[in-house]
Write an enzyme that holds these catalytic residues in place. Structure first.
Site, PDB file in Angstrom:
ATOM      1  N   ASP A  63      21.381 -10.367 -13.669  1.00 42.21           N
ATOM      2  CA  ASP A  63      20.166  -9.425 -13.264  1.00 42.21           C
ATOM      3  C   ASP A  63      20.596  -8.015 -13.830  1.00 42.21           C
ATOM      4  O   ASP A  63      19.614  -7.133 -13.290  1.00 42.21           O
ATOM      5  CB  ASP A  63      20.039  -9.640 -11.936  1.00 42.21           C
ATOM      6  CG  ASP A  63      21.328  -8.893 -11.141  1.00 42.21           C
ATOM      7  OD1 ASP A  63      22.524  -8.638 -11.644  1.00 42.21           O
ATOM      8  OD2 ASP A  63      21.017  -8.612  -9.812  1.00 42.21           O
ATOM      9  N   HIS A 273      32.174  -7.733 -40.795  1.00 43.34           N
ATOM     10  CA  HIS A 273      31.801  -7.332 -39.533  1.00 43.34           C
ATOM     11  C   HIS A 273      32.509  -7.666 -38.436  1.00 43.34           C
ATOM     12  O   HIS A 273      32.214  -8.675 -37.622  1.00 43.34           O
ATOM     13  CB  HIS A 273      30.270  -7.901 -39.399  1.00 43.34           C
ATOM     14  CG  HIS A 273      29.167  -7.378 -40.393  1.00 43.34           C
ATOM     15  ND1 HIS A 273      27.859  -7.785 -40.493  1.00 43.34           N
ATOM     16  CD2 HIS A 273      29.138  -6.004 -41.007  1.00 43.34           C
ATOM     17  CE1 HIS A 273      27.205  -6.975 -41.306  1.00 43.34           C
ATOM     18  NE2 HIS A 273      27.977  -6.268 -41.704  1.00 43.34           N
ATOM     19  N   ASP A 290      34.125   1.571 -39.477  1.00 45.77           N
ATOM     20  CA  ASP A 290      32.847   1.739 -39.885  1.00 45.77           C
ATOM     21  C   ASP A 290      31.990   2.089 -38.555  1.00 45.77           C
ATOM     22  O   ASP A 290      31.596   1.040 -37.987  1.00 45.77           O
ATOM     23  CB  ASP A 290      32.348   0.467 -40.491  1.00 45.77           C
ATOM     24  CG  ASP A 290      30.938   0.248 -41.042  1.00 45.77           C
ATOM     25  OD1 ASP A 290      30.177   1.111 -40.779  1.00 45.77           O
ATOM     26  OD2 ASP A 290      30.503  -0.313 -41.654  1.00 45.77           O
ATOM     27  N   ASP A 301      25.964   6.207 -40.655  1.00 44.31           N
ATOM     28  CA  ASP A 301      26.582   4.798 -41.191  1.00 44.31           C
ATOM     29  C   ASP A 301      27.916   5.308 -42.208  1.00 44.31           C
ATOM     30  O   ASP A 301      27.559   5.432 -43.220  1.00 44.31           O
ATOM     31  CB  ASP A 301      25.735   3.973 -41.853  1.00 44.31           C
ATOM     32  CG  ASP A 301      26.353   2.498 -42.105  1.00 44.31           C
ATOM     33  OD1 ASP A 301      27.460   2.376 -41.584  1.00 44.31           O
ATOM     34  OD2 ASP A 301      25.969   1.677 -42.651  1.00 44.31           O
ATOM     35  N   HIS A 373      29.727  -7.762 -51.088  1.00 40.77           N
ATOM     36  CA  HIS A 373      28.881  -7.241 -50.357  1.00 40.77           C
ATOM     37  C   HIS A 373      27.980  -6.317 -51.491  1.00 40.77           C
ATOM     38  O   HIS A 373      28.669  -6.126 -52.377  1.00 40.77           O
ATOM     39  CB  HIS A 373      28.911  -6.420 -48.906  1.00 40.77           C
ATOM     40  CG  HIS A 373      30.010  -5.267 -49.127  1.00 40.77           C
ATOM     41  ND1 HIS A 373      29.543  -4.123 -49.569  1.00 40.77           N
ATOM     42  CD2 HIS A 373      31.172  -5.319 -48.505  1.00 40.77           C
ATOM     43  CE1 HIS A 373      30.696  -3.550 -49.504  1.00 40.77           C
ATOM     44  NE2 HIS A 373      31.579  -3.937 -48.772  1.00 40.77           N
ATOM     45  N   HIS A 377      22.114   0.341 -48.818  1.00 39.44           N
ATOM     46  CA  HIS A 377      21.170   0.019 -48.041  1.00 39.44           C
ATOM     47  C   HIS A 377      20.495   1.441 -47.601  1.00 39.44           C
ATOM     48  O   HIS A 377      21.161   2.382 -47.667  1.00 39.44           O
ATOM     49  CB  HIS A 377      21.541  -0.867 -46.953  1.00 39.44           C
ATOM     50  CG  HIS A 377      22.305  -0.260 -45.939  1.00 39.44           C
ATOM     51  ND1 HIS A 377      22.070   0.435 -45.038  1.00 39.44           N
ATOM     52  CD2 HIS A 377      23.882  -0.470 -45.879  1.00 39.44           C
ATOM     53  CE1 HIS A 377      23.174   0.744 -44.155  1.00 39.44           C
ATOM     54  NE2 HIS A 377      24.314   0.072 -44.911  1.00 39.44           N
ATOM     55  N   HIS A 384      20.244  -0.592 -40.980  1.00 41.99           N
ATOM     56  CA  HIS A 384      19.885  -1.020 -42.220  1.00 41.99           C
ATOM     57  C   HIS A 384      18.443  -0.993 -42.277  1.00 41.99           C
ATOM     58  O   HIS A 384      17.646  -1.848 -41.970  1.00 41.99           O
ATOM     59  CB  HIS A 384      20.135  -2.555 -42.374  1.00 41.99           C
ATOM     60  CG  HIS A 384      21.403  -2.774 -42.277  1.00 41.99           C
ATOM     61  ND1 HIS A 384      22.171  -4.042 -42.075  1.00 41.99           N
ATOM     62  CD2 HIS A 384      22.717  -2.171 -42.972  1.00 41.99           C
ATOM     63  CE1 HIS A 384      23.457  -4.054 -42.086  1.00 41.99           C
ATOM     64  NE2 HIS A 384      23.737  -2.897 -42.734  1.00 41.99           N
ATOM     65  N   GLU A 405      28.711   2.528 -50.445  1.00 39.79           N
ATOM     66  CA  GLU A 405      29.824   1.774 -49.741  1.00 39.79           C
ATOM     67  C   GLU A 405      30.528   0.919 -50.513  1.00 39.79           C
ATOM     68  O   GLU A 405      30.251  -0.356 -50.062  1.00 39.79           O
ATOM     69  CB  GLU A 405      29.483   1.533 -48.268  1.00 39.79           C
ATOM     70  CG  GLU A 405      28.092   0.507 -48.372  1.00 39.79           C
ATOM     71  CD  GLU A 405      27.768  -0.367 -47.112  1.00 39.79           C
ATOM     72  OE1 GLU A 405      28.966  -0.603 -46.444  1.00 39.79           O
ATOM     73  OE2 GLU A 405      26.775  -0.090 -46.660  1.00 39.79           O
ATOM     74  N   TYR A 409      38.515  -6.005 -50.345  1.00 42.97           N
ATOM     75  CA  TYR A 409      39.012  -6.883 -49.223  1.00 42.97           C
ATOM     76  C   TYR A 409      39.714  -8.185 -49.523  1.00 42.97           C
ATOM     77  O   TYR A 409      39.271  -8.759 -50.013  1.00 42.97           O
ATOM     78  CB  TYR A 409      38.004  -7.173 -48.088  1.00 42.97           C
ATOM     79  CG  TYR A 409      36.852  -6.307 -47.867  1.00 42.97           C
ATOM     80  CD1 TYR A 409      36.952  -5.375 -46.967  1.00 42.97           C
ATOM     81  CD2 TYR A 409      35.638  -6.215 -48.776  1.00 42.97           C
ATOM     82  CE1 TYR A 409      35.772  -4.383 -46.801  1.00 42.97           C
ATOM     83  CE2 TYR A 409      34.804  -5.370 -48.881  1.00 42.97           C
ATOM     84  CZ  TYR A 409      34.829  -4.335 -47.786  1.00 42.97           C
ATOM     85  OH  TYR A 409      33.914  -3.495 -47.818  1.00 42.97           O
ATOM     86  N   ARG A 426      37.240   0.347 -47.486  1.00 41.33           N
ATOM     87  CA  ARG A 426      35.903   0.620 -47.552  1.00 41.33           C
ATOM     88  C   ARG A 426      35.660   1.958 -47.441  1.00 41.33           C
ATOM     89  O   ARG A 426      36.247   2.648 -46.475  1.00 41.33           O
ATOM     90  CB  ARG A 426      34.788  -0.144 -46.780  1.00 41.33           C
ATOM     91  CG  ARG A 426      33.423   0.054 -46.854  1.00 41.33           C
ATOM     92  CD  ARG A 426      32.258  -1.102 -46.357  1.00 41.33           C
ATOM     93  NE  ARG A 426      32.260  -1.090 -44.824  1.00 41.33           N
ATOM     94  CZ  ARG A 426      33.064  -2.333 -44.064  1.00 41.33           C
ATOM     95  NH1 ARG A 426      33.631  -3.167 -44.963  1.00 41.33           N
ATOM     96  NH2 ARG A 426      32.888  -2.082 -42.761  1.00 41.33           N
ATOM     97  N   GLU A 428      32.222   4.726 -47.236  1.00 46.49           N
ATOM     98  CA  GLU A 428      31.053   4.819 -46.912  1.00 46.49           C
ATOM     99  C   GLU A 428      30.584   5.969 -46.712  1.00 46.49           C
ATOM    100  O   GLU A 428      31.065   6.761 -45.734  1.00 46.49           O
ATOM    101  CB  GLU A 428      30.393   3.523 -45.963  1.00 46.49           C
ATOM    102  CG  GLU A 428      29.027   3.752 -45.978  1.00 46.49           C
ATOM    103  CD  GLU A 428      28.592   2.633 -44.909  1.00 46.49           C
ATOM    104  OE1 GLU A 428      27.609   2.134 -44.911  1.00 46.49           O
ATOM    105  OE2 GLU A 428      29.656   2.140 -44.052  1.00 46.49           O
TER     106      GLU A 428
END
Length: 470
Positions: A63, A273, A290, A301, A373, A377, A384, A405, A409, A426, A428
């Site tokens: 709830d 991710h 990130d 970002d 990737h 973006h 995004h 970015e 990897y 990475r 970015e």
């Protein structure tokens, strides 16, 4: 006596809900939202109406609901941040009253507001949001409108996770009523392309008011990244590093994060991710972070990759330098008129050459194994964000904000020397596109490996924090 107490409590609650002190003073103004509606209306075809629904509330546990997050399009066009609402925008003025927009909102309810917070209601939407024609949501069913008379009815995809509810002002009831009024069924539901085309063309270009908020959300995100660079150590957990970001975001007034933070050490940094953030020790590995704040609806970002012990190994440094060089190459073409796809092609070319030089791949086509990737973006109300994507025809425009970015990897068991395994990097940054150049909004957080190592030598406020053991 009971009736008196009930009336007294209701009066107290109503008084309470109308007043709230010490609120932020830098929210977008009602004039901003009104201007966005006017811009939207200008792009509508003749004899058309647009309908925007709020997002539904979503269950967190039994709830308990998640903290409510407004539909970015509803917020952008109205400033309204509550559930169970519907906005109508007409191309031309309607009726004898000559209105061209109508907002239906949650009804004020003193007892509910005591439990779940203040509501704007009809009068609040008029005074604070600048609408003239406002009704309670329950009035939409009886609202006289003939959708058949319009040449075009413009709306977004309907949310699919709306719980069935008998309340007449609930989102379920509003959707049901609209579909009935407009004669919409699953079989004849029309395309939502026009709604997306209009909102994307507007939201991809940031106004001066939006840029103020974007600069702030990115700047405070950089402060958080820098603080972790100073505080991090091999014994720190991923969750603790995540927590430093969250604390700093809140300290500067951000409502939270614009997306689930990705804080991954070693092999976890090779998961694009990775959201668990539950490794109890970073150890002497790279930490990929990130993480970006959400400030008054606008998301940063920013990604930085740092060595937990303050110093890159030779292998880590080699991979990091390739990613840095790719980013630098992309920056050189960041300006109005550049094809959007060129950003990723440039990054991919630099990374492929770098990996070939290190002997990690032999064929440039294999770059996708370690850089899976895209480079960029749109960024704004969504991490995004909405924007126009038409392949090679999409050109960068002034005042777009795009991420840059690139990343590499290399998970364990990759087809390369194992000395490269579990290195994930990475970098970015959030880039404001200008007429002939760009502005790196996240330049406050160091990117060069030398500068990261230098910052890691500094002491953090969090290094001296002592909490009891449990």
């Amino acid at each position: 006596m009971k009736q008196f107490l009930f009336l007294f409590v209701c009066a107290m609650i109503t008084s309470f809900t109308h007043s709230q002190e010490n609120l932020p003073t830098d929210y977008l103004t009602k004039e901003f939202h009104q201007g966005r509606r006017e811009a939207f209306r200008a792009l509508m075809p003749a004899n058309s109406v647009a309908i925007v629904f709020s997002y539904p509330e979503r269950v967190f546990s039994r709830d308990i609901d998640y903290n409510y997050h407004a539909n970015p399009d509803m917020y952008y066009l109205s400033g309204y941040k509550e559930p169970n609402a519907i906005l109508l925008i007409f191309k031309e003025e309607q009726g004898l009253e000559k209105y061209n927009e109508v907002l239906f909102v949650r009804e004020r309810n003193a007892a509910h507001e005591m439990w779940t917070g203040r509501r704007l209601g009809v009068e609040g939407a008029k005074s604070k949001l600048g609408f003239t024609t406002v009704y309670n949501g329950k009035d939409f069913n009886a609202f006289a409108i003939d959708f058949a008379k319009f040449d075009k009815v413009i709306y977004d995809k309907f949310p699919t996770d709306v719980a069935e509810n008998n309340n007449p002002d609930n989102l379920y009831a509003l959707l049901k009523s609209f579909k009935a009024k407009a004669g919409i069924t699953q079989e004849n539901e029309t395309s939502t392309d026009l709604f997306n085309k209009i909102t994307s063309s507007l939201r991809e270009i940031k106004t001066p008011e939006e840029l103020v908020l974007m600069r702030k959300t990115v700047k405070l995100s950089c402060i958080a990244h820098n603080e972790v660079m100073k505080a991090v150590g091999p014994d720190m957990s991923e969750n603790e590093a995540d927590g430093i970001h969250a604390y700093i975001h809140k300290h500067y007034g951000a409502e939270g994060e614009g997306y689930g933070p990705i804080v991954g050490a070693g092999a976890n940094g090779c998961i694009l991710h990775y959201w668990e953030n539950n490794a109890t020790k970073i150890d002497n590995q790279l930490l990929l972070m990130d993480v970006g704040s959400e400030y008054h609806g606008y998301s940063a970002d920013v990604t930085r990759t740092i060595p937990a012990n303050g110093k890159f190994t030779e292998e880590q440094k080699a991979i990091y330098q390739i990613v840095y060089d790719a980013q630098e190459a992309v920056f050189k073409i960041c300006k109005e008129g550049t094809p959007l796809v060129a950003l990723n092609e440039t990054a991919k070319d630099v990374i492929a050459k770098g990996l070939i030089k290190l002997g990690i791949i032999t064929d440039p086509k294999d770059v996708k194994l370690y850089y899976p990737h895209s480079c960029s973006h749109f960024l704004g109300l969504d991490v995004h964000d909405k924007g126009t994507y038409n392949g090679p025809q999409t050109l960068i425009k002034e005042n777009m904000i795009l991420t840059v970015e690139p990343g590499i990897y290399i998970p364990a068991n990759s087809k390369c020397d194992k000395k490269w395994w579990n290195i994930g990097v990475r970098i970015e940054d959030d880039i404001l596109m200008l007429k002939d150049s760009y502005e790196n909004l996240s330049a406050d957080s160091p990117r060069k490996w030398q500068d990261i190592e230098a910052l890691a030598k500094q002491k953090s406020t969090f290094n001296d924090m002592k909490l009891p053991k449990i």
